[in-house]
Motif scaffolding. Structure first.
Motif, short mmCIF file in Angstrom:
data_model
loop_
_atom_site.label_atom_id
_atom_site.label_comp_id
_atom_site.label_asym_id
_atom_site.label_seq_id
_atom_site.Cartn_x
_atom_site.Cartn_y
_atom_site.Cartn_z
N MET B 1 -29.32 -48.65 49.17
CA MET B 1 -30.05 -48.14 50.72
C MET B 1 -27.80 -48.86 51.17
O MET B 1 -27.84 -49.99 50.81
CB MET B 1 -30.70 -48.38 51.48
CG MET B 1 -31.33 -47.39 50.95
SD MET B 1 -33.45 -47.88 51.45
CE MET B 1 -34.27 -47.05 50.45
N THR B 2 -27.43 -48.62 51.77
CA THR B 2 -26.35 -49.12 53.10
C THR B 2 -27.04 -49.66 53.81
O THR B 2 -27.18 -48.81 54.48
CB THR B 2 -25.10 -48.17 52.73
OG1 THR B 2 -25.77 -46.73 53.82
CG2 THR B 2 -24.13 -47.47 51.07
N THR B 280 -27.02 -45.21 57.22
CA THR B 280 -25.44 -45.43 58.41
C THR B 280 -26.11 -44.30 59.42
O THR B 280 -25.89 -43.91 59.28
CB THR B 280 -24.43 -44.91 57.00
OG1 THR B 280 -24.84 -45.44 55.98
CG2 THR B 280 -23.36 -45.66 57.50
N ARG B 403 -32.38 -42.82 51.85
CA ARG B 403 -32.31 -42.41 50.11
C ARG B 403 -31.76 -43.89 49.17
O ARG B 403 -30.62 -43.76 49.85
CB ARG B 403 -31.66 -40.91 50.00
CG ARG B 403 -32.37 -39.37 49.95
CD ARG B 403 -32.32 -38.63 49.15
NE ARG B 403 -32.68 -37.57 49.79
CZ ARG B 403 -34.18 -36.94 49.88
NH1 ARG B 403 -34.58 -37.75 49.70
NH2 ARG B 403 -34.71 -36.28 50.39
N PRO B 404 -31.55 -43.92 47.88
CA PRO B 404 -31.39 -44.43 47.95
C PRO B 404 -29.72 -44.24 46.90
O PRO B 404 -30.59 -43.23 46.79
CB PRO B 404 -32.25 -45.60 46.72
CG PRO B 404 -34.06 -45.14 47.15
CD PRO B 404 -33.68 -43.69 47.87
N GLU B 405 -29.09 -44.71 46.99
CA GLU B 405 -27.25 -44.37 46.59
C GLU B 405 -28.14 -43.87 44.39
O GLU B 405 -29.08 -44.80 43.42
CB GLU B 405 -26.41 -45.28 46.24
CG GLU B 405 -25.88 -45.15 47.12
CD GLU B 405 -24.92 -46.63 47.65
OE1 GLU B 405 -24.23 -46.51 46.96
OE2 GLU B 405 -24.43 -46.66 48.87
N HIS B 406 -28.25 -42.64 44.63
CA HIS B 406 -28.10 -42.85 42.82
C HIS B 406 -27.22 -42.55 41.91
O HIS B 406 -25.87 -42.02 42.42
CB HIS B 406 -28.51 -40.41 42.46
CG HIS B 406 -29.63 -40.33 43.43
ND1 HIS B 406 -30.34 -39.57 42.75
CD2 HIS B 406 -30.55 -40.92 43.93
CE1 HIS B 406 -31.87 -39.29 43.64
NE2 HIS B 406 -31.61 -40.62 44.53
N ASP B 407 -26.78 -44.03 41.26
CA ASP B 407 -25.84 -44.16 40.47
C ASP B 407 -26.36 -44.08 38.66
O ASP B 407 -25.54 -44.98 38.15
CB ASP B 407 -24.96 -45.15 40.88
CG ASP B 407 -26.22 -46.64 40.69
OD1 ASP B 407 -27.35 -46.16 40.33
OD2 ASP B 407 -25.85 -47.97 41.49
N SER B 411 -32.16 -42.89 37.84
CA SER B 411 -31.98 -43.16 39.79
C SER B 411 -33.56 -42.52 40.64
O SER B 411 -33.38 -42.65 41.40
CB SER B 411 -30.89 -42.96 40.06
OG SER B 411 -29.80 -43.59 40.24
N GLU B 415 -36.15 -44.10 42.59
CA GLU B 415 -36.41 -43.22 43.85
C GLU B 415 -37.75 -42.86 43.93
O GLU B 415 -38.89 -42.97 45.06
CB GLU B 415 -35.34 -42.08 43.93
CG GLU B 415 -35.97 -41.75 45.81
CD GLU B 415 -34.38 -40.72 46.16
OE1 GLU B 415 -33.91 -40.23 45.56
OE2 GLU B 415 -35.21 -39.93 47.28
#
Lengths: 184, 463
Positions: B1-2, B280, B403-407, B411, B415
């Protein structure tokens, strides 16, 4: 350079393009176009129009992108040097080159004042164009006068011309120095 | 998350950053370090070209080279015929310094030229908060200014997010003599545009679990002057005559008076979890971050209860206990909005014990905690407050789009696990008697307030 960095550059480029303003870009365009035409005019008698155009496409890029640096000066001095080295030319062509170089010089000076995303009111651009136009008109009249001088006095006395020219240059330098350094 | 918090910055520090950045880019030193007009590189260039062309023309005996230099000679001489001496100044004026999210922001930047030489170009550079979207340009404007005149540029924009946004400082780079001389003015000070949050309108029909202060709209359990009829009782000396119930008195052949319950106001404590932000912020038209949701919800809830005559106080749950004293009425609503402008994510350890000891949570107050339920300290604070017998509602401020970033390949599974864990935690809170509800604007708290009121009637310990 990996894909993510390329994508980042691409997005930065797009963002820059979105932010550009027409007035500021018109001034930059003027820097490039006058630089291009000046190089072609100066170099074409020496190396031919096609090769001169090749150089002219590349040389004005730096003055356009970095007008605040030494690049406009370098382009103008290069053009003068090339012109001087390729023998005497017609006065009309000399005036054309002078006009192009002067417009390149003033548009570079104007471009320094603003970034590409500066919103420029029309008065700034029209004022600059008006001042440049008036200077070129006066210069055209003066050029005609200078061109007529040899016809009036004949072309025989080269030493006298040289001395007169030297005196004119020294006098001119003095006047300009006084204009700059006088106390107000 | 940003992290989505980029809107709230100290006005002064942001303005100083802007000035430092601008001056860092400039080749010339700051205006304060130099007294006046300085020649530009263009003047040097003109002299170089004149000198080179003229010298070559004289040395080679070439008139064409002199003709080539003539535009430079005439242009420079004409431009230098009058040199600037007076120093221009720049001022900044805001149309209004208070507004709401999505509202307009107007500013007038004015360059005054007291000298007799016109300014060929005056470039005004304004530092503008990223949350102010300008309608024209991007904060840099060029104009020309006549001799002994001024020129104004009116900039209009839209405030895209709540917060204390800055407009300015404004620096002016002024150029005279066909841009052969330059002067950088002293900057005009930055102004603050206070942008209040705008949330979905909120309303709640349910009564408050406990009313406390005198005066207000809620029925209390205490007898007193009020509008709620509790019954009739025999007249006692001291009772007001207008309280006599004549029908009952006639029937009973002795005086009876109406017995009412006093009207009381309730106290609502809005507790904002500022320990973590997620998502964001997209401004007023875009997606909301956790902080956006919390602040807008707080504004809406405060407006509702203050309009009803209740007392509302606000409190940050974070490393520092930032608090707005309880108050009521329209004036207090404005104070609440002002207080919300200072809400920002604070790093550090949050403590529920400190919260309970701070004295900011009166025993009968309804505590509405706005939290994304993302860290353990918030969960334990909620559990602690419930154990302490507070009337408590937890409002989930985590937006659905976050949502958390999927990298990576794991992921999606990570999540899913995280969401299950969060649901578990919320379930445990409910078991502890903490009603948890997702923020949804009008009426979204009705059901939980009903539950809290019902449970409060059966005693604090049962919540």
């Amino acid at each position: 350079m990996n894909d993510s960095r390329l994508a980042q550059r691409y997005h930065q480029g797009r963002a820059w393009l979105r932010r550009t303003q027409p007035g500021a870009m018109a001034v930059r365009t003027s820097v490039y176009v006058t630089g291009f035409l000046a190089v072609v005019t100066a170099a074409a008698p020496a190396i031919g129009a096609a090769r001169a155009a090749g150089f002219a496409l590349v040389l004005p890029i730096l003055p356009t992108v970095r007008p605040m640096k030494v690049w406009p000066t370098a382009l103008i001095v290069t053009c003068v040097a090339v012109w001087a080295l390729t023998g005497e030319h017609s006065y009309a062509l000399a005036f054309l080159l002078g006009a192009l170089l002067y417009t390149h010089h003033t548009s570079a000076a104007q471009a320094v004042t603003m970034r590409t995303d500066t919103y420029v009111t029309p008065e700034v651009v029209t004022g600059w164009a008006r001042r440049t136009g008036l200077v070129l008109l006066a210069a055209a009249a003066a050029s005609a006068l200078v061109g007529l001088l040899p016809r009036l006095f004949g072309r025989t006395d080269a030493i006298a011309y040289g001395l007169a020219g030297l005196a004119a240059v020294v006098g001119l330098g003095g006047v300009l120095a006084w204009l700059v350094f006088r106390k107000l | 998350m940003t992290s989505g918090d980029r809107g709230i910055r100290g006005v002064d520090s942001a303005a100083d950053d802007f000035v430092a950045r601008r001056r860092g880019q400039a080749s010339a030193p700051a205006a304060a370090d130099r007294p006046g007009w300085r020649p530009t590189r263009a003047l040097s260039r003109a002299f170089v070209v004149i000198a080179v062309a003229s010298a070559l023309g004289v040395l080679l005996g070439r008139v064409d080279l002199v003709i080539l230099a003539l535009p430079f000679i005439i242009g420079t001489a004409v431009a230098l015929r009058s040199r600037p001496t007076a120093l221009p100044t720049v001022t900044l004026q805001l149309g209004t310094d208070v507004g709401a999210e999505g509202g307009d922001v107007h500013a007038r930047m004015r360059v005054a030229n007291p000298g007799e030489v016109p300014l060929s170009t005056a470039v005004l550079r304004a530092g503008v908060s990223p949350w102010v979207r300008l309608r024209q340009g991007h904060g840099t404007y060029a104009a020309s200014v006549g001799a002994e005149m001024g020129n104004s540029i009116v900039v209009a924009g839209r405030a895209m997010r709540w917060g204390a946004h800055f407009f300015g400082p404004v620096l002016a780079d002024t150029y005279a003599c066909d841009n052969l001389f330059h002067y950088e003015t002293l900057p005009a000070e930055a102004k603050r545009v206070r942008t209040y949050p705008v949330g979905e309108p909120f309303s709640a029909d349910e009564a408050m679990p406990r009313a406390s202060g005198l005066g207000g709209t809620h029925r209390s359990r205490r007898p007193g002057e009020g509008g709620e009829l509790a019954g009739v009782r025999p007249y006692q000396p001291g009772d007001r005559l207008r309280r006599i119930d004549w029908r009952v008195s006639m029937r009973a052949r002795e005086l009876y008076v109406n017995h009412t319950l006093s009207d009381r106001d309730a106290e609502v404590v809005l507790l904002l979890d500022v320990g973590v932000d997620a998502g964001t912020s997209g401004g007023v038209d875009g997606k909301a971050s956790v902080l956006d949701t919390a602040v807008r919800a707080t504004a809406a809830i405060a407006e509702h209860y203050l309009h009803r005559g209740d007392r509302v106080s606000c409190l940050e749950f974070g490393p520092r206990v930032r608090r707005l004293r309880p108050g009521t009425g329209r004036r207090h609503y404005l104070s609440t909005l002002e207080w919300l402008l200072g809400v920002r994510v604070a790093d550090g350890v949050s403590s529920d014990t400190r919260l309970l000891r701070s004295g900011a949570l009166p025993p009968n107050a309804l505590v509405v905690m706005l939290t994304p339920l993302l860290d353990d300290s918030s969960l334990s604070a909620l559990a602690g407050l419930a154990r302490a017998g507070r009337f408590l509602v937890a409002v989930d401020t985590l937006p659905e789009h976050v949502r958390p970033e999927h990298d990576g390949v794991w992921s999606a599974h990570a999540e899913r696990l995280w969401r299950l864990d969060r649901e578990n935690a919320i379930g445990e809170l409910r078991e502890h008697g903490v009603p948890v509800v997702r923020w949804g604007g009008a009426g979204s708290l009705d059901q939980v307030l009903r539950d809290v009121t019902r449970m409060s009637a059966s005693g604090k310990a049962m919540i």
